[in-house]
Design an enzyme around this catalytic site. Structure first.
Site, PDB file in Angstrom:
ATOM      1  CG  HIS A   9      -0.386   0.103   2.545  1.00  0.00           C
ATOM      2  ND1 HIS A   9      -0.108  -0.999   3.322  1.00  0.00           N
ATOM      3  CD2 HIS A   9       0.012   1.163   3.287  1.00  0.00           C
ATOM      4  CE1 HIS A   9       0.409  -0.608   4.475  1.00  0.00           C
ATOM      5  NE2 HIS A   9       0.505   0.704   4.486  1.00  0.00           N
ATOM      6  CD  GLU A  31      -1.483   3.277   6.749  1.00  0.00           C
ATOM      7  OE1 GLU A  31      -0.467   2.933   6.126  1.00  0.00           O
ATOM      8  OE2 GLU A  31      -1.599   3.142   7.987  1.00  0.00           O
TER       9      GLU A  31
HETATM   10 CO    CO Z   1       1.128   1.691   6.326  1.00  0.00          CO
END
Ligand code: CO
Length: 134
Positions: free
Chosen positions: A79, A130
C-alpha cells in the site's frame, strides 16, 4: 486534500532478511521490528530523506498480510500512505464521492500512533491506500 507521501509499504516473507537488506546493502536507517496486534502485522520502518518504507510481515492467524503473501510469495508493494490534515473530514468527503472505506470506517491508531484508514483498492487504480492524519 491529500498531502505528503508518508510511506510505501512492502509485504515481505522474511522480515529479518528484509531489514538486513535495507540496513546493509541499501545503507538505510532502519527501526527495530514492532508488533501491531490490532492490525495483524509486524513492521520495520526504513527512514529515507524524503519518505519512509514500511516493511510488513504477518502477525497472527488472520493477518491480511498473510493472504497477500499467499498470492505473492516473494512479497511486493502492499500500500501507499498519504497524509491528510483531518481524517474524519477526508473520510466523509471520500464516502460522498462514492469511495469505499475498508472495515467499519472508524479510524484506528496506526504504526505511528496516529489515526489511519484504508481505502478500497478497486476505487484507487488498483492500489490499496492508507490515509494517516498528519
Ligand atoms: Co502503512
Amino acid at each position: 486534500m491529500i498531502g505528503r507521501l508518508n510511506h510505501v509499504a512492502i509485504a515481505v516473507p522474511d522480515l529479518a532478511a528484509a531489514r538486513a537488506l535495507y540496513c546493509g546493502m541499501m545503507g538505510a536507517e532502519v527501526s527495530d521490528a514492532k508488533d501491531l496486534p490490532e492490525h495483524g502485522v509486524t513492521t520495520v520502518f526504513v527512514t529515507l530523506p524524503n519518505t519512509r518504507i514500511e516493511l510488513l510481515h504477518p502477525l497472527g492467524d488472520k493477518s491480511p498480510i498473510q493472504a497477500f503473501l499467499n498470492k505473492y510469495p516473494a512479497g511486493g508493494v502492499h500500500h501507499l500512505c498519504y497524509e491528510v490534515e483531518d481524517i474524519t473530514e477526508a473520510r466523509d468527503r471520500l464516502v460522498v464521492e462514492g469511495a469505499r472505506i475498508l472495515g467499519d470506517g472508524v479510524p484506528r491508531i496506526g504504526a505511528h500512533g496516529k489515526p489511519v484508514l484504508f481505502l478500497h483498492p478497486k476505487d484507487f487504480c488498483g492500489t490499496l491506500i492508507e490515509l494517516e492524519q498528519a
